[in-house]
Scaffold this motif. Structure first.
Motif: not given
Ligand code: FES
Length: 158
Positions: A6-7, A9-14, A30-33, A41-42
């Motif tokens: 999920g983590k 995926e959120a980063v890749r989507n952003a 902002h989108s990741v947060q 960090a990763d």
């Protein structure tokens, strides 16, 4: 709690949805947060690579803006107003009380992961200073006792 997939995926989507926009770094952060509650960090190497920036540049932006967290937030986030009207109405004492009650400073999270503490500069509730926000609820004319009551209620509902 967001799992590893999920983590990622959120980063890749952003990255995928924002990387081609001008000045994409801040919107991506902002989108990741928004999705995860912090900037892991990763995720920094991946964001840096997508934007052709160095890791140090991305890390520099994350640490420059206090709004961005590099650790997961507590279950509840307390925002205490530090702007003028609230200061004039005793927000400094309220701030000290909150720090001592929670045992943390700004930008920290309690050891049990229940509360994070952040400053905010005006909640638009100046007529009811001093004010604070906990998660989505705002509170005016907050005293130390009122803060304790609210926190105790939240603790029993955790
Ligand atoms: S100054 Fe605190 S709500 Fe406006």
């Amino acid at each position: 709690m967001t799992d590893l997939n999920g983590k990622q995926e959120a980063v890749r989507n952003a990255i995928a949805s924002l990387k081609d926009k001008p000045g994409a770094l801040l919107p991506i952060l902002h989108s990741v947060q928004d999705a995860l509650g912090y900037i892991p960090a990763d995720s920094i190497p991946e964001i840096a690579k997508a934007l052709n920036l160095s890791r140090a540049e991305v890390h520099g932006v994350v640490s420059f803006y206090h709004y961005f967290r590099d650790t997961p937030p507590g279950k509840h986030t307390v925002h205490v107003c530090r702007a003028e009207s609230c200061q004039a109405m005793g927000s400094k004492q309220l701030e000290s009380h909150i720090k001592s009650k929670l045992g943390i400073d700004f930008h920290e999270t309690t050891a049990d992961g229940k509360f994070s503490l952040e400053p905010v500069y005006c909640l638009g509730l100046c007529a009811r200073s001093p004010s604070m926000q906990i998660d989505d609820s705002v509170y005016g004319r907050v005293t130390g006792d009122r803060f304790d009551e609210i926190v105790n209620e939240l603790e029993t509902s955790l």
